[in-house]
Design a protein around this motif. Structure first.
Motif, PDB file in Angstrom:
ATOM      1  N   GLU A 199       0.850  -1.205   0.000  1.00  0.00           N
ATOM      2  CA  GLU A 199       0.000   0.000   0.000  1.00  0.00           C
ATOM      3  C   GLU A 199       0.879   1.246   0.000  1.00  0.00           C
ATOM      4  OE1 GLU A 199      -2.838  -2.438   3.115  1.00  0.00           O
ATOM      5  OE2 GLU A 199      -1.390  -0.934   3.798  1.00  0.00           O
ATOM      6  N   PRO A 200       0.470   2.291  -0.752  1.00  0.00           N
ATOM      7  CA  PRO A 200       1.288   3.508  -0.809  1.00  0.00           C
ATOM      8  C   PRO A 200       1.508   4.107   0.577  1.00  0.00           C
ATOM      9  CG  PRO A 200      -0.573   3.642  -2.323  1.00  0.00           C
ATOM     10  CD  PRO A 200      -0.765   2.389  -1.530  1.00  0.00           C
ATOM     11  N   VAL A 201       2.708   4.652   0.815  1.00  0.00           N
ATOM     12  CA  VAL A 201       2.948   5.337   2.093  1.00  0.00           C
ATOM     13  C   VAL A 201       2.855   6.855   1.865  1.00  0.00           C
ATOM     14  CG1 VAL A 201       4.383   3.539   3.149  1.00  0.00           C
ATOM     15  CG2 VAL A 201       5.473   5.283   1.727  1.00  0.00           C
ATOM     16  N   ASN A 202       2.444   7.554   2.929  1.00  0.00           N
ATOM     17  CA  ASN A 202       2.217   9.006   2.804  1.00  0.00           C
ATOM     18  C   ASN A 202       3.366   9.817   3.366  1.00  0.00           C
ATOM     19  OD1 ASN A 202      -0.359   8.622   1.780  1.00  0.00           O
ATOM     20  ND2 ASN A 202      -1.151   8.287   3.862  1.00  0.00           N
ATOM     21  N   TYR A 203       4.540   9.273   3.374  1.00  0.00           N
ATOM     22  CA  TYR A 203       5.683   9.998   3.951  1.00  0.00           C
ATOM     23  C   TYR A 203       6.933   9.595   3.189  1.00  0.00           C
ATOM     24  CZ  TYR A 203       5.368   5.504   6.407  1.00  0.00           C
ATOM     25  OH  TYR A 203       5.226   4.168   6.702  1.00  0.00           O
ATOM     26  N   PRO A 204       7.968  10.431   3.254  1.00  0.00           N
ATOM     27  CA  PRO A 204       9.202  10.070   2.567  1.00  0.00           C
ATOM     28  C   PRO A 204       9.856   8.852   3.220  1.00  0.00           C
ATOM     29  CG  PRO A 204       9.266  12.359   3.334  1.00  0.00           C
ATOM     30  CD  PRO A 204       8.049  11.724   3.938  1.00  0.00           C
ATOM     31  N   THR A 205      10.479   8.032   2.399  1.00  0.00           N
ATOM     32  CA  THR A 205      11.238   6.878   2.920  1.00  0.00           C
ATOM     33  C   THR A 205      12.727   7.137   2.670  1.00  0.00           C
ATOM     34  OG1 THR A 205      10.891   5.648   0.885  1.00  0.00           O
ATOM     35  CG2 THR A 205       9.251   5.329   2.623  1.00  0.00           C
ATOM     36  N   GLY A 206      13.461   6.122   2.193  1.00  0.00           N
ATOM     37  CA  GLY A 206      14.918   6.217   2.103  1.00  0.00           C
ATOM     38  C   GLY A 206      15.435   7.504   1.457  1.00  0.00           C
ATOM     39  N   PRO A 207      16.462   8.119   2.058  1.00  0.00           N
ATOM     40  CA  PRO A 207      17.049   9.327   1.480  1.00  0.00           C
ATOM     41  C   PRO A 207      18.002   8.993   0.331  1.00  0.00           C
ATOM     42  CG  PRO A 207      18.255   8.707   3.441  1.00  0.00           C
ATOM     43  CD  PRO A 207      17.145   7.695   3.280  1.00  0.00           C
ATOM     44  N   VAL A 208      18.319   9.984  -0.458  1.00  0.00           N
ATOM     45  CA  VAL A 208      19.403   9.823  -1.434  1.00  0.00           C
ATOM     46  C   VAL A 208      20.701   9.775  -0.641  1.00  0.00           C
ATOM     47  CG1 VAL A 208      20.687  10.978  -3.288  1.00  0.00           C
ATOM     48  CG2 VAL A 208      18.181  11.043  -3.254  1.00  0.00           C
ATOM     49  N   LEU A 209      21.526   8.776  -0.910  1.00  0.00           N
ATOM     50  CA  LEU A 209      22.798   8.649  -0.182  1.00  0.00           C
ATOM     51  C   LEU A 209      23.960   8.772  -1.163  1.00  0.00           C
ATOM     52  CD1 LEU A 209      23.656   6.103   2.575  1.00  0.00           C
ATOM     53  CD2 LEU A 209      25.220   6.382   0.672  1.00  0.00           C
ATOM     54  N   PHE A 210      24.936   9.552  -0.795  1.00  0.00           N
ATOM     55  CA  PHE A 210      26.142   9.656  -1.616  1.00  0.00           C
ATOM     56  C   PHE A 210      27.330   9.862  -0.683  1.00  0.00           C
ATOM     57  CE2 PHE A 210      27.034  14.248  -1.360  1.00  0.00           C
ATOM     58  CZ  PHE A 210      25.852  14.696  -0.791  1.00  0.00           C
ATOM     59  N   GLY A 211      28.520   9.854  -1.238  1.00  0.00           N
ATOM     60  CA  GLY A 211      29.672  10.092  -0.371  1.00  0.00           C
ATOM     61  C   GLY A 211      30.988   9.911  -1.091  1.00  0.00           C
ATOM     62  N   GLU A 212      32.011  10.350  -0.457  1.00  0.00           N
ATOM     63  CA  GLU A 212      33.393  10.293  -0.949  1.00  0.00           C
ATOM     64  C   GLU A 212      34.276  10.325   0.287  1.00  0.00           C
ATOM     65  OE1 GLU A 212      35.484  10.471  -3.803  1.00  0.00           O
ATOM     66  OE2 GLU A 212      33.683   9.788  -4.816  1.00  0.00           O
ATOM     67  N   PRO A 213      35.468   9.814   0.185  1.00  0.00           N
ATOM     68  CA  PRO A 213      36.361   9.970   1.337  1.00  0.00           C
ATOM     69  C   PRO A 213      36.779  11.424   1.535  1.00  0.00           C
ATOM     70  CG  PRO A 213      37.251   8.388  -0.252  1.00  0.00           C
ATOM     71  CD  PRO A 213      36.088   9.042  -0.896  1.00  0.00           C
ATOM     72  N   GLY A 214      36.937  11.793   2.823  1.00  0.00           N
ATOM     73  CA  GLY A 214      37.560  13.081   3.137  1.00  0.00           C
ATOM     74  C   GLY A 214      39.052  12.875   3.088  1.00  0.00           C
ATOM     75  N   THR A 215      39.863  13.847   2.791  1.00  0.00           N
ATOM     76  CA  THR A 215      39.472  15.217   2.600  1.00  0.00           C
ATOM     77  C   THR A 215      39.088  15.520   1.150  1.00  0.00           C
ATOM     78  OG1 THR A 215      41.783  15.879   2.218  1.00  0.00           O
ATOM     79  CG2 THR A 215      40.994  16.053   4.480  1.00  0.00           C
ATOM     80  N   ASN A 216      39.129  14.517   0.255  1.00  0.00           N
ATOM     81  CA  ASN A 216      38.834  14.785  -1.155  1.00  0.00           C
ATOM     82  C   ASN A 216      37.483  15.480  -1.339  1.00  0.00           C
ATOM     83  OD1 ASN A 216      41.013  13.103  -1.074  1.00  0.00           O
ATOM     84  ND2 ASN A 216      40.440  11.905  -2.861  1.00  0.00           N
ATOM     85  N   GLY A 217      36.469  14.990  -0.615  1.00  0.00           N
ATOM     86  CA  GLY A 217      35.137  15.567  -0.742  1.00  0.00           C
ATOM     87  C   GLY A 217      35.107  17.047  -0.401  1.00  0.00           C
ATOM     88  N   GLN A 218      35.965  17.445   0.543  1.00  0.00           N
ATOM     89  CA  GLN A 218      35.986  18.853   0.961  1.00  0.00           C
ATOM     90  C   GLN A 218      36.275  19.785  -0.215  1.00  0.00           C
ATOM     91  OE1 GLN A 218      37.913  17.767   5.286  1.00  0.00           O
ATOM     92  NE2 GLN A 218      38.664  19.610   4.328  1.00  0.00           N
ATOM     93  N   HIS A 219      37.072  19.272  -1.163  1.00  0.00           N
ATOM     94  CA  HIS A 219      37.464  20.090  -2.311  1.00  0.00           C
ATOM     95  C   HIS A 219      36.546  19.838  -3.496  1.00  0.00           C
ATOM     96  CE1 HIS A 219      41.130  21.439  -0.304  1.00  0.00           C
ATOM     97  NE2 HIS A 219      41.059  20.259   0.284  1.00  0.00           N
ATOM     98  N   SER A 220      35.411  19.226  -3.208  1.00  0.00           N
ATOM     99  CA  SER A 220      34.477  18.897  -4.286  1.00  0.00           C
ATOM    100  C   SER A 220      33.087  19.442  -3.948  1.00  0.00           C
ATOM    101  CB  SER A 220      34.481  17.380  -4.469  1.00  0.00           C
ATOM    102  OG  SER A 220      33.414  16.954  -5.218  1.00  0.00           O
ATOM    103  N   PHE A 221      32.304  18.707  -3.156  1.00  0.00           N
ATOM    104  CA  PHE A 221      30.892  19.075  -2.976  1.00  0.00           C
ATOM    105  C   PHE A 221      30.579  19.709  -1.617  1.00  0.00           C
ATOM    106  CE2 PHE A 221      31.526  14.500  -2.322  1.00  0.00           C
ATOM    107  CZ  PHE A 221      31.176  14.375  -0.992  1.00  0.00           C
ATOM    108  N   TYR A 222      31.591  19.912  -0.763  1.00  0.00           N
ATOM    109  CA  TYR A 222      31.304  20.457   0.571  1.00  0.00           C
ATOM    110  C   TYR A 222      30.762  21.890   0.513  1.00  0.00           C
ATOM    111  CZ  TYR A 222      33.370  16.668   3.455  1.00  0.00           C
ATOM    112  OH  TYR A 222      33.648  15.477   4.088  1.00  0.00           O
TER     113      TYR A 222
END
Ligand SMILES: O=P(O)(O)OC[C@H]1O[C@](O)(CO)[C@@H](O)[C@@H]1O
Length: 526
Positions: free
Chosen positions: A367-390
């Motif tokens: 049956e359809p649910v009326n609330y959000p379920t799983g979030p979008v998940l992403f990631g990268e190791p730090g510190t590389n991510g800091q110089h990218s999407f932070y």
């Protein structure tokens, strides 16, 4: 007996919505912040700790989350799962991946066998096989030792084992247990297989074909690709290949393989790293003892997940806070940010575990649910991510709850002191700085340079990435995702959403297309 209710039918969820919001920047500043960092921490297995000081919670929120856990019967549902209930309602299956690393509850019998005994038997068979390969008792046709292992598989038959291999490769080299290099072929893009085959000595390579179903298009195509390469090199493919599959799959009884090792329908692909799927490649690469230590770490964390004291159960707490962020605070995504190069592909693995499990719009009864379920998940190791999407994480219009992972020590034990600090210290300094920067922000009259703060994060802290801590870390996320599925009342163990694309791709290949599909097929020259 447990009752499966939608999240929005639970009184404690309504209560949670009414609890006053925490001003994170305020509570994380000054002495108050220092106290939170000390007290908002739960021990995990293998010396890890889950610290949630920088989450948008306080005693009132936590007390209501405890009520929610109790009302949603999270402990009882986990108990049902590990005692062998049909939790995967979509496919009418038990969910037994925890049994691959320990026995949390009753003996579980399915298909006429004790399932724990079955998984242990497969581990022992793999250990025996790997030991023989390492000892040169199982060799290529020329009687020479295999030096490389290549896994062919996709999705859960690739991402987890690959992430675990990469996480332990340097640790194993440093600790004298590195046996064979491992490579992975997953994409049906011919450049993937070709690049791997060009980088190895096929005559000294053993290939592990991994497919639970034994029917996955990408994997079977890559198997043929590899068989061709072996044939072209004048080699007998069946002397270079083993299979990991389920006993009911078309691969199970084939003479094409030196040996076959089994998992079963009760282990979801994305939850299969601790089964024969991860066991074969990791035991060949590092030896069965390393794989056993990895399982031990996972089993120890599973035990903590069974703790009924919510505030002492790191996985349940992490899950509850995540649901609070998703369903009350309205945050649509989450990022996993390991400050460890060894965990380079860990976020990619978690993308599958989390999004294939909880990316659902209907509950476990369809049956359809009326609330959000799983979030979008992403990631990268730090510190590389800091110089990218932070940039977006610090100043973007969306608030993205963050899950940091950090270790006091590196794996290689080689480091340099530059300008008064080591690289390891610089790495750790960065993760500490980021947590506080996200939480507290910094006011500036120039709005372009202003940091609002109030951006929540948690961190798992440990000494080092090694087989046991890695096992515990993996089990943490697997179990967190399971508890979130319970809270959202979705079936986290099927994946019908991947089917439609597969069906349409088959139609394209059979030239049975019309409309938009036909035009795209023509544009792509199929
Ligand atoms: O191991 P198999 O059966 O080849 O499946 C591979 C992957 O394909 C999926 O079914 C999704 O397409 C995943 O859930 C699974 O991990």
């Amino acid at each position: 007996m447990v009752t499966w209710n939608n999240l929005d039918k639970l009184a404690s969820f309504e209560e949670l919505k009414k609890v006053e919001r925490v001003n994170l920047a305020e509570v994380m500043s000054g002495e108050n912040g220092a106290e939170r960092v000390k007290s908002y921490s739960v021990p995990m297995a293998e010396g890890l700790a889950y610290n949630y000081a920088a989450k948008q919670v306080n005693e009132d929120v936590l007390a209501t989350l405890v009520k929610l856990a109790e009302e949603a019967q999270l402990s009882e549902k986990f108990e049902e799962l590990y005692n062998g209930a049909v939790i995967n309602t979509g496919e009418n299956r038990l969910v037994l991946h925890q049994l691959t690393r320990g026995q949390l509850g009753n003996t579980v019998t399915a298909d006429g066998v004790d399932k724990r005994a079955f998984y242990v038997e497969q581990q022992n068979r793999i250990a025996e096989f790997a030991n023989k390969v390492h000892a040169g008792e199982i060799t290529n046709a020329a009687g020479e030792k295999f030096t490389t292992v290549v896994q062919i598989g996709i999705g859960g038959s690739d991402l987890g084992p690959r992430a675990m291999y990469l996480a332990l490769e340097n640790w194993a080299k440093k600790n004298g247990c590195f046996k064979m290099e491992a490579k992975f072929i997953s994409n049906v893009d011919p450049d993937d297989a070709a690049a791997v085959l060009n980088s190895i000595d096929v005559a000294h390579s053993i290939f592990v074909l991994v497919s639970k179903s034994g029917t996955t298009l990408e994997t079977l195509t890559n198997e043929s690709f590899v068989k061709d390469a072996l044939k072209n090199a004048g080699l007998d493919a069946s002397k270079h290949m083993i299979a990991v599959t389920s006993e009911t799959s078309p691969l199970a009884k084939s003479d094409d393989y030196l040996a076959a090792f089994f998992m079963d329908d009760y282990i979801g692909g994305r939850y299969s790293s601790t089964s024969a799927v991860g066991g074969a490649v990791l035991s060949l690469a590092f030896g069965p003892e390393v794989f056993a230590a990895f399982l031990e770490g996972a089993a120890a964390e599973d035990k903590l997940s069974a703790n009924k004291d919510v505030l002492q159960n790191p996985e349940m707490l992490d899950a509850l806070i995540g649901v609070y962020e998703r369903n009350v605070l309205g945050y649509p995504s989450t990022a996993v940010l390991p400050y460890s190069q060894a965990l380079n592909r860990f976020p990619a693995h978690l993308q599958q575990v989390d999004m294939e499990s909880n990316g659902k719009s209907v509950n476990r009864f369809g049956e359809p649910v009326n609330y959000p379920t799983g979030p979008v998940l992403f990631g990268e190791p730090g510190t590389n991510g800091q110089h990218s999407f932070y940039q977006l994480l610090h100043q973007g219009t969306d608030i993205v709850p963050l899950q940091f992972v950090g270790f006091r020590n590196n794996q290689m034990e080689t480091d340099v002191d530059i300008q008064g600090s080591t690289s390891q210290q610089k790495l750790c300094a960065n993760v500490a700085a980021q947590i506080v920067a996200f939480a507290c922000g910094k006011a500036d009259e120039n709005k372009n340079k202003n940091f609002e703060g109030g951006r929540p994060s948690s961190i798992i802290i440990g000494d080092q990435v090694n087989p046991k801590t890695l096992g515990a870390l993996l089990a943490h996320f697997e179990n967190k995702i399971m508890f979130q599925g319970f809270l959202w009342n979705v079936n986290s163990f099927d994946q019908e959403g991947v089917q439609l694309g597969k069906v349409l791709a088959k139609r394209v290949l059979a030239h049975e297309t019309d409309g938009a599909l036909k035009v795209f097929s023509d544009l792509l020259n199929i």
